[in-house]
Every structure is written in C-alpha cells, then in structure tokens.
Motif scaffolding. Structure first.
Motif, PDB file in Angstrom:
ATOM      1  N   LYS A 198      59.074  24.920  30.270  1.00  0.00           N
ATOM      2  CA  LYS A 198      58.502  24.731  28.928  1.00  0.00           C
ATOM      3  C   LYS A 198      59.509  24.961  27.799  1.00  0.00           C
ATOM      4  O   LYS A 198      59.462  24.279  26.781  1.00  0.00           O
ATOM      5  CB  LYS A 198      57.280  25.634  28.751  1.00  0.00           C
TER       6      LYS A 198
ATOM      7  N   ASN B  52      52.283  45.244  26.091  1.00  0.00           N
ATOM      8  CA  ASN B  52      53.207  44.767  27.124  1.00  0.00           C
ATOM      9  C   ASN B  52      54.012  45.913  27.713  1.00  0.00           C
ATOM     10  O   ASN B  52      54.272  46.901  27.039  1.00  0.00           O
ATOM     11  CB  ASN B  52      54.155  43.703  26.540  1.00  0.00           C
TER      12      ASN B  52
ATOM     13  N   ALA C 146      47.249  37.656  29.630  1.00  0.00           N
ATOM     14  CA  ALA C 146      48.302  36.629  29.659  1.00  0.00           C
ATOM     15  C   ALA C 146      49.518  37.155  30.410  1.00  0.00           C
ATOM     16  O   ALA C 146      50.621  36.664  30.218  1.00  0.00           O
ATOM     17  CB  ALA C 146      48.675  36.214  28.246  1.00  0.00           C
TER      18      ALA C 146
ATOM     19  N   ALA D 185      50.453  39.133  36.274  1.00  0.00           N
ATOM     20  CA  ALA D 185      50.097  40.108  37.315  1.00  0.00           C
ATOM     21  C   ALA D 185      49.094  39.545  38.326  1.00  0.00           C
ATOM     22  O   ALA D 185      49.216  39.787  39.526  1.00  0.00           O
ATOM     23  CB  ALA D 185      49.540  41.376  36.671  1.00  0.00           C
TER      24      ALA D 185
ATOM     25  N   ASP E 103      47.662  41.696  41.196  1.00  0.00           N
ATOM     26  CA  ASP E 103      47.986  42.971  40.562  1.00  0.00           C
ATOM     27  C   ASP E 103      47.257  43.052  39.214  1.00  0.00           C
ATOM     28  O   ASP E 103      46.731  42.046  38.733  1.00  0.00           O
ATOM     29  CB  ASP E 103      49.508  43.019  40.329  1.00  0.00           C
TER      30      ASP E 103
ATOM     31  N   PRO F   2      48.347  48.243  33.847  1.00  0.00           N
ATOM     32  CA  PRO F   2      47.766  49.593  33.870  1.00  0.00           C
ATOM     33  C   PRO F   2      46.781  49.819  32.719  1.00  0.00           C
ATOM     34  O   PRO F   2      47.156  50.330  31.667  1.00  0.00           O
ATOM     35  CB  PRO F   2      48.996  50.503  33.741  1.00  0.00           C
TER      36      PRO F   2
ATOM     37  N   LEU G 293      44.129  34.205  31.986  1.00  0.00           N
ATOM     38  CA  LEU G 293      44.740  32.862  31.937  1.00  0.00           C
ATOM     39  C   LEU G 293      45.009  32.340  33.345  1.00  0.00           C
ATOM     40  O   LEU G 293      44.997  31.135  33.578  1.00  0.00           O
ATOM     41  CB  LEU G 293      46.061  32.874  31.162  1.00  0.00           C
ATOM     42  N   ALA G 294      45.258  33.250  34.276  1.00  0.00           N
ATOM     43  CA  ALA G 294      45.456  32.828  35.665  1.00  0.00           C
ATOM     44  C   ALA G 294      44.113  32.398  36.259  1.00  0.00           C
ATOM     45  O   ALA G 294      43.055  32.817  35.781  1.00  0.00           O
ATOM     46  CB  ALA G 294      46.035  33.972  36.476  1.00  0.00           C
TER      47      ALA G 294
ATOM     48  N   GLN H  85      43.621  22.060  28.260  1.00  0.00           N
ATOM     49  CA  GLN H  85      44.980  21.700  27.799  1.00  0.00           C
ATOM     50  C   GLN H  85      45.333  20.296  28.286  1.00  0.00           C
ATOM     51  O   GLN H  85      46.025  19.556  27.586  1.00  0.00           O
ATOM     52  CB  GLN H  85      46.039  22.749  28.182  1.00  0.00           C
TER      53      GLN H  85
END
Ligand code: NDP
Length: 278
Positions: free
Chosen positions: A69, A155, A193, A196, A201, A204, A219-220, A250
């Motif tokens: 991208k 993050n 986003a 993980a 995963d 935390p 998002l996954a 999208q």
C-alpha cells in the motif's frame, strides 16, 4: 488475451484473497463486463508488475494489499485527498489521459460497514483505536469526518501512536497512549486495528473499557470469532463485529471508482456470512 477490461489484486501472500470473488459478484450484479484476478506480487517486483499490467496487459485497475500500500501511494501520479492523508493506497485506477490515480477506500469501507450496515453511529462518540500501523492510518481520517467526540489511539510502541496524533490533530480531537494508560477510561466504540488477531492474539486490554451499549469492531476477519471478538463478547459489548463487512465495502468503493456504478453489498455480506456458519 481477453477483450474484457482487466482488474487485479496485487499482494504477498495473496492466495486466500476474497477480492476476486467479491468483484466478480459485483460485476455480475451490475452487468459489467470485466475480469478480476489475484496476482502474487512481492514488494521488489511491484513497479514492474504494475507497469506491465496497466500498459501491456489491458489493466484498468489494481487493488493493493499487504505489503504494497505504501509503494502504491508512491507510485500514483495523482491521489485523492483521503489517500494523500493516509499515506497508503489500496486502489489504483488508469485514467483516460494515461495517468494513474491512487485512492484509499479502507476507511470509507469501515465507516460504511459501521454506520450503514450495522447502525453504529460515530458522531459525538468516544472512540478507541488499538494499533498504529497502516490500517489505523487509513481509517482515522474518514472516522474524523463523522465528527466523533474524541479518538484515542493505544499502541505497544507509543511513539507510533503519537506520530499519528500529530498528523491528524488538525482534523479533530485525538490523543495517544499506552495500553496500561487505558485503566479507568471507557469508550462507545473500540476498533482493533492491530494485526494481533491474525495470530489469535489480543492486545493487553484491561477490563471495564466499554461504556454501556458500547460496540467493538475487529478489522481482521476469520471464519471463527477472532480473539478480539471473543474478548468483546465477554466484556458485554452490544455488538461485536469483525472486518468482513469492511472488506466488502472497501471493494464496493473501489468498484465504483473504476466503473462509475455502485454495487449493492448487502446480499454479498449475507452470503459470505452464511458460508462461515453465521
Ligand atoms: P501493520 O503491520 O501496519 O500494524 C500492526 C499493528 O498491530 C501495530 O500497531 C502493532 O504494534 C500492532 N500489533 C501487532 N501484534 C500485536 C500484539 N500482539 N499486541 C498488540 N499490538 C500488536 O498492520 P496493518 O495496520 O496493515 O493491519 C492491521 C490489521 O487490519 C490486520 O489484521 C489486517 O488484516 C486488518 N485489515 C483489514 C482490512 C479489511 O478490509 N477488513 C483492511 C486493512 C487491514 P507495534 O507498532 O507496537 O508493533
């Protein structure tokens, strides 16, 4: 070579991409005569592959996914405002004058799936975004366009979140923090986003981050509930969604840019959701 207009998704890995299926579905639905295929393109072959596709193989448009991208952003002759801001391009379109336009439809895809498909409105809301990579960069601007009260970015590497707040502060209230700093705060919407979920995963996260009626969005996407979707359910989220709807929206926006016709995504979202047993 086929006479049909050619489109493709470039990326690495690419084998499991759902984009060819989505775009063929849209093409049939809107009666557009085109072909769309998935092509394995590693970063070092990107420029050559794009040049060949557009200028020798009848290519009209390309979707770019991981890890291309940023390269697509640098390649495009012209960019839409949202692509310019996100520093990433997921859609390239050949223009009539032979130039290449770059767009980023990820953010609008997410906003459409939240607001239109799932009635999760963003205006006036306190929103937490987990992760400060390419996907976060693509969604912040379109979310700010809906005028949320605040956006907080958490993050692991807090400097990356801080850099994003500096870049996007001119568009609305936005702040950065570490995961540990979230204790005691609560939000209307939490968007994962991070990547993980791809390794099953979870960032935390402390308990108590969800306000009453709060929603969560990963998002996954996967055939089973992602680690984050499972966490959201355990925390009592009103809605716990994954990114399949965003992927389809999208694509719908890219299709519209290329063909000038807006496909209807509801039927496809229902179909792909049914196929994974929901
Ligand atoms: P990047 O590699 O650019 O960024 C990854 C981010 O995740 C970084 O902020 C990283 O933190 C964080 N991270 C990774 N693992 C963990 C972990 N175990 N705990 C906490 N944080 C972690 O990825 P992208 O931004 O490109 O992609 C993010 C996700 O969005 C992916 O799952 C991707 O599939 C999805 N996506 C979905 C789309 C859709 O249409 N549905 C479209 C685009 C992306 P740090 O900076 O500290 O390393």
């Amino acid at each position: 070579m086929s006479h049909k207009d050619q489109y493709a998704v470039f990326g690495s890995p690419i084998k499991h991409s759902k984009s060819p299926r989505i775009h063929q579905f849209f093409a049939e639905q809107t009666q557009q005569d085109l072909e769309y295929r998935a092509v394995l393109v590693p970063a070092e072959q990107f420029e050559q592959a794009v040049n060949d596709f557009f200028f020798q193989e009848g290519g009209r448009g390309i979707n770019c996914t991981v890890p291309l991208k940023e390269l697509a952003w640098a390649y495009a002759d012209k960019k839409t405002a949202r692509a310019e801001l996100s520093k990433a391009v997921n859609t390239l379109a050949l223009q009539e004058d032979g130039s290449i336009l770059g767009d980023n439809t990820d953010g609008i895809g997410l906003v459409t799936d939240l607001q239109k498909n799932n009635a999760i409105l963003l205006t006036g809301k306190k929103i937490l975004i987990l992760g400060a990579g390419g996907a976060s960069r693509g969604i912040i601007g379109p979310i700010q366009d809906e005028l949320p009260e605040t956006i907080t970015i958490a993050n692991r590497t807090v400097e990356k979140a801080q850099n994003l707040t500096t870049e996007f502060a001119h568009k609305g209230a936005i702040n950065a923090c570490r995961y540990a700093d979230l204790a005691g705060l609560s939000f209307d919407l939490i968007i994962n986003a991070t990547s993980a979920s791809l390794s099953n995963d979870l960032p935390p996260l402390v308990d108590g981050l969800l306000k009453e009626q709060a929603c969560c969005y990963d998002l996954a996407y996967a055939n089973e509930a992602t680690a984050f979707v499972r966490w959201a359910r355990e925390q009592g989220a009103l809605k716990s969604l994954d990114g399949l709807g965003m992927l389809i929206e999208q694509a719908a926006e890219a299709f519209y840019l290329w063909r000038g016709v807006r496909p209807m995504s509801e039927e496809l979202i229902r179909l792909l959701d049914l196929e994974r047993g929901n």
